[in-house]
Write a protein that holds these residues in place. Structure first.
Motif, PDB file in Angstrom:
ATOM      1  N   ILE A 155       0.844  -1.188   0.000  1.00 21.04           N
ATOM      2  CA  ILE A 155       0.000   0.000   0.000  1.00 21.04           C
ATOM      3  C   ILE A 155       0.883   1.242   0.000  1.00 21.04           C
ATOM      4  O   ILE A 155       0.591   2.214  -0.670  1.00 21.04           O
ATOM      5  CB  ILE A 155      -0.935  -0.032   1.225  1.00 21.04           C
ATOM      6  N   LEU A 156       1.981   1.185   0.742  1.00 21.95           N
ATOM      7  CA  LEU A 156       2.967   2.262   0.709  1.00 21.95           C
ATOM      8  C   LEU A 156       3.966   1.945  -0.389  1.00 21.95           C
ATOM      9  O   LEU A 156       4.647   0.931  -0.346  1.00 21.95           O
ATOM     10  CB  LEU A 156       3.687   2.357   2.060  1.00 21.95           C
ATOM     11  N   GLN A 157       4.010   2.817  -1.384  1.00 19.41           N
ATOM     12  CA  GLN A 157       4.862   2.544  -2.538  1.00 19.41           C
ATOM     13  C   GLN A 157       5.859   3.689  -2.704  1.00 19.41           C
ATOM     14  O   GLN A 157       5.523   4.843  -2.477  1.00 19.41           O
ATOM     15  CB  GLN A 157       4.002   2.417  -3.804  1.00 19.41           C
ATOM     16  N   SER A 158       7.076   3.340  -3.127  1.00 19.25           N
ATOM     17  CA  SER A 158       8.062   4.399  -3.323  1.00 19.25           C
ATOM     18  C   SER A 158       7.793   5.141  -4.625  1.00 19.25           C
ATOM     19  O   SER A 158       8.273   6.247  -4.831  1.00 19.25           O
ATOM     20  CB  SER A 158       9.479   3.820  -3.312  1.00 19.25           C
ATOM     21  N   LEU A 159       7.038   4.511  -5.515  1.00 14.84           N
ATOM     22  CA  LEU A 159       6.654   5.153  -6.766  1.00 14.84           C
ATOM     23  C   LEU A 159       5.224   4.737  -7.058  1.00 14.84           C
ATOM     24  O   LEU A 159       4.903   3.558  -6.972  1.00 14.84           O
ATOM     25  CB  LEU A 159       7.578   4.662  -7.887  1.00 14.84           C
TER      26      LEU A 159
ATOM     27  N   LEU B 272       7.034   8.301   0.706  1.00 14.53           N
ATOM     28  CA  LEU B 272       6.302   7.156   0.175  1.00 14.53           C
ATOM     29  C   LEU B 272       4.925   7.622  -0.285  1.00 14.53           C
ATOM     30  O   LEU B 272       4.395   8.604   0.223  1.00 14.53           O
ATOM     31  CB  LEU B 272       6.129   6.074   1.253  1.00 14.53           C
ATOM     32  N   TYR B 273       4.384   6.918  -1.241  1.00 12.89           N
ATOM     33  CA  TYR B 273       3.051   7.233  -1.750  1.00 12.89           C
ATOM     34  C   TYR B 273       2.068   6.160  -1.333  1.00 12.89           C
ATOM     35  O   TYR B 273       2.409   4.972  -1.294  1.00 12.89           O
ATOM     36  CB  TYR B 273       3.064   7.309  -3.275  1.00 12.89           C
ATOM     37  N   LEU B 274       0.864   6.578  -1.021  1.00 12.92           N
ATOM     38  CA  LEU B 274      -0.204   5.590  -0.860  1.00 12.92           C
ATOM     39  C   LEU B 274      -0.663   5.210  -2.265  1.00 12.92           C
ATOM     40  O   LEU B 274      -0.874   6.077  -3.112  1.00 12.92           O
ATOM     41  CB  LEU B 274      -1.371   6.173  -0.057  1.00 12.92           C
ATOM     42  N   ARG B 275      -0.822   3.942  -2.484  1.00  9.62           N
ATOM     43  CA  ARG B 275      -1.037   3.471  -3.850  1.00  9.62           C
ATOM     44  C   ARG B 275      -2.312   4.039  -4.464  1.00  9.62           C
ATOM     45  O   ARG B 275      -3.318   4.224  -3.776  1.00  9.62           O
ATOM     46  CB  ARG B 275      -1.080   1.941  -3.879  1.00  9.62           C
ATOM     47  N   ILE B 276      -2.266   4.343  -5.746  1.00  9.45           N
ATOM     48  CA  ILE B 276      -3.462   4.732  -6.485  1.00  9.45           C
ATOM     49  C   ILE B 276      -3.996   3.570  -7.316  1.00  9.45           C
ATOM     50  O   ILE B 276      -5.081   3.651  -7.867  1.00  9.45           O
ATOM     51  CB  ILE B 276      -3.185   5.949  -7.406  1.00  9.45           C
ATOM     52  N   SER B 277      -3.199   2.512  -7.440  1.00  8.46           N
ATOM     53  CA  SER B 277      -3.676   1.291  -8.095  1.00  8.46           C
ATOM     54  C   SER B 277      -2.705   0.166  -7.753  1.00  8.46           C
ATOM     55  O   SER B 277      -1.645   0.404  -7.179  1.00  8.46           O
ATOM     56  CB  SER B 277      -3.768   1.468  -9.611  1.00  8.46           C
ATOM     57  N   PHE B 278      -3.098  -1.059  -8.077  1.00 10.78           N
ATOM     58  CA  PHE B 278      -2.201  -2.203  -7.790  1.00 10.78           C
ATOM     59  C   PHE B 278      -1.482  -2.664  -9.054  1.00 10.78           C
ATOM     60  O   PHE B 278      -0.644  -3.554  -9.007  1.00 10.78           O
ATOM     61  CB  PHE B 278      -2.966  -3.426  -7.260  1.00 10.78           C
TER      62      PHE B 278
END
Length: 617
Positions: free
Chosen positions: A209-213, A233-239
């Motif tokens: 859920i926490l993504q570096s990009l 970190l970014y919270l994901r906008i998609s998987f």
RNA sequence: GGGCGCGUGGCGCAAUGGCAGCGCAGUUGACUUUUAAUCAAUUGGUUGCAGGUUCGAGUCCUGCCGCGCUCACCA
């Protein structure tokens, strides 16, 4: 801090009287033998009075005392049943608690006795023992219900203020049965989706859920920070990008159901966090995904509502396959009566739309694809797609992860060749005018994918939502070879809306996001009083000044401000002391009494708490 | 972010600029088969917050806070 209102004060008083009588308000343990539904069911077997002994538990929803006999309805999750309460059966002491309403509507109780029918015919528990399980100190909103002979129920009085319902969802659920049912259906929807995807041979996985990009969709992300790693970190906008990497790893089909976060506006169909379903399956293309989509929706609707034909906002929607399928080019031809391939540049298309009164709200600098998808489809066609409709073959510049359309370019004229080159195997599907999901034949050529990243960067500004950061690791994965595959993404909340006949996404989310209300002056005062009590403890310790500073009850680092609490009568003569503290504190210092709020200067300057709060927040 | 609307006892609502009211809930009393129980009596309000106009503001004006609808943005 809680300020009990009149009704709550009365309940607190009752609580005291119960405790004085030696009754535990919140006892441990409970010996329930039957749920309410089970108790009624058990009685239906043999209606002989006195033969079915039960111990049921639940919340009192109605209490009606008729002198030496009373009636109560208790409710657990399975339903409601009436308690028949008699002085003779309960005994003087216990019955008085009911008659004097020390045991009250909204309290949780356990009742044991045998099942019976009252003279009026209602199945009831002939209660011989009544035990308080939990005292309700605040009354729930009052909703009375009347059951008609045909089994229908009408409600009198209601709890419908949307803001309070969302902020206090527990009260909403406790009072509004229909709201409880929505979330039962929501759970059934998600279970049905899992069952379906599992049965299709897909593997359920969990990705970060926490993504570096961030990536995989056109949306603004939330940014957060990892302190130890010194990394945003970014919270994901998609998987999407994480799931497709797994196909490289050797799984044929994977899916994930989870939360996405998009830092954008809210509406009746948008919430900042929402539940997404994505799957990717190797060796199928978007036609295969369409087939799965249709079957999955029909199956889920059957599991949740009993039929693939559902009622939504007064319309009957038939989710059974096959759905209407047409390309976006055909859709524009059908609904807007022209072929956009006759206007293959954004300038030409804009000129045409303008000449035909279709350019309202359209930005002439938009890309060609966005004009077609966002403007023509989104503003002129989408709302007319009531029955499930698949719109396919999207322009390339809004579809950076979709494979270009497959077709025989040989012998095609220039216009058709251009069409094939500028469109991708992507589809979205719409139900009741609402976009429900998005899918493509996934791009698996790393060279093409890299070109798309670069193309997107060229086409869109840095701060445009369409910008997709170039993900080197994703390209690396793809270079190891990614099987051809079809992918799918869909907002589960919108699906739940359809299946529960709700017209706002907030009604299918237990805790929809609401703005935090500004604290009232009274709340602030209460909070400060509480903190003052904590501070009092700190001051009794013999600590170095720096430590005391750290422990000031309300030290507000963002404002470098501290707040002292004094009793009003202790304020007199303490100015010098406060000024010392302020110097030691080296920041702003405020003093609060139970009546006034001051800024510490050369003298005490009275101010309003709200102004203070505003100045620092 | 723009436009429109709303905010009055616990809940649902009313009140031409002129005594803040009603229903339900609550409290007290009556009632041993009620079920929106009934009957009698009765408590409870700084009208979201802060200003302003006025002899007088729930009502009019300004600002703020929150919610809803809608447009924009987006998915």
């Amino acid at each position: 801090m809680w300020q009990p209102n009149k009704l709550e004060k009365e309940r607190l008083e009752k609580a005291k009287r119960l405790e004085a009588a030696g009754i535990l308000l919140y006892p441990g343990g409970c010996q329930r033998s039957h749920t309410v539904a089970e108790a009624i069911e058990a009685f239906h077997g043999e209606e002989a009075p006195g033969s079915t002994y039960v111990a049921v538990a639940g919340r009192i929803r109605r209490l009606n005392s008729k002198g030496k006999i009373s009636f109560a309805h208790i409710e657990d999750e399975s339903g409601r049943v009436q308690l028949f309460l008699r002085l003779n059966a309960l005994g003087e002491e216990s019955y008085e608690l009911v008659r004097r309403k020390l045991i009250d509507v909204d309290d949780f109780v356990q009742a044991s006795g045998t099942m019976m029918r009252t003279r009026a015919g209602e199945i009831s528990v002939d209660t011989t023992k009544l035990t308080l399980l939990s005292k309700a100190l605040s009354p729930l909103p009052v909703v009375k219900e009347q059951r008609h002979e045909d089994g229908s129920v009408s409600e009198y009085g209601e709890f419908k203020d949307t803001e309070t319902r969302y902020r206090q969802r527990y009260a909403d659920l406790a009072v509004n049965k229909s709201v409880r049912e929505v979330f039962i259906k929501r759970a059934r929807t998600i279970k049905a989706l899992r069952d379906f995807l599992d049965s299709e041979g897909m593997l359920e996985v969990e990705t970060p859920i926490l993504q570096s990009l961030y990536g995989g969709a056109a949306a603004r992300p939330f940014v957060t920070h990892h302190n130890q790693l010194h990394q945003d970190l970014y919270l994901r906008i998609s998987f999407e990008l994480y799931l497709k990497r797994l196909l490289v790893g050797g799984y044929d089909a994977v899916y994930e159901i989870g939360r996405d976060f998009r830092n954008e506006g809210v509406s009746y169909k948008h919430n900042t966090e929402f539940t997404m379903l994505e799957f990717y399956k190797a060796y199928i293309d978007y036609e295969g995904v369409m087939d799965i989509t249709e079957r999955m929706f029909a199956y889920t609707a059957e599991q949740v509502t009993g039929s693939s034909r559902i009622q939504y906002q007064g319309a009957e929607l038939n989710l059974a396959p096959p759905w209407k399928r047409l390309s976006i080019r055909e859709a524009v031809q059908e609904y807007l009566d022209f072929d956009y391939m006759d206007f293959p540049t954004s300038d030409a298309l804009y000129a045409y739309l303008r000449a035909h009164g279709l350019a309202d709200g359209l930005d002439r600098d938009d890309t060609w694809g966005r004009m077609i998808v966002e403007h023509l489809l989104g503003n002129h066609i989408e709302e007319r797609l009531i029955q499930p409709t698949i719109i396919k073959d999207y322009p390339r510049d809004v579809s950076p992860f979709a494979k270009r359309i497959q077709g025989d370019a040989d012998g095609a004229d220039e216009k058709e060749q251009l069409y094939l080159a500028s469109h991708t195997e992507r589809f979205e599907f719409f139900i009741h005018g609402m976009e429900m999901g998005n899918a493509f034949t996934e791009l698996n050529d790393p060279r093409d994918q890299q070109a798309r990243f670069v193309e997107m960067k060229r086409l869109y500004d840095e701060d445009s939502d369409e910008t997709t950061p170039l993900d080197e690791d994703y390209l690396r994965a793809m270079r190891f070879g990614m099987p051809p595959n079809g992918g799918f993404g869909s907002g589960v909340d919108r699906m739940v809306m359809l299946l529960t006949d709700q017209d706002s996404i907030r009604d299918v989310l237990l805790y929809p996001h609401l703005r935090e209300p500004a604290p009232s002056e009274n709340d602030l005062r209460g909070q400060f009083m509480l903190d003052a009590a904590v501070r009092q403890l700190a001051y009794q310790l013999d600590l170095p000044l720096a430590e005391k500073k750290r422990r000031i009850a309300l030290y507000l680092p963002q404002a470098d401000a501290g707040i002292e609490f004094r009793m009003a009568n202790a304020l007199e003569g303490s100015l010098a002391q406060l000024q010392n503290l302020r110097r030691a504190f080296a920041g702003k210092l405020f003093v609060m009494t139970d009546e006034h709020f001051y800024r510490v200067e050369d003298e005490l300057v009275e101010m309003r708490i709200a102004d203070f709060w505003r100045s620092i927040s």
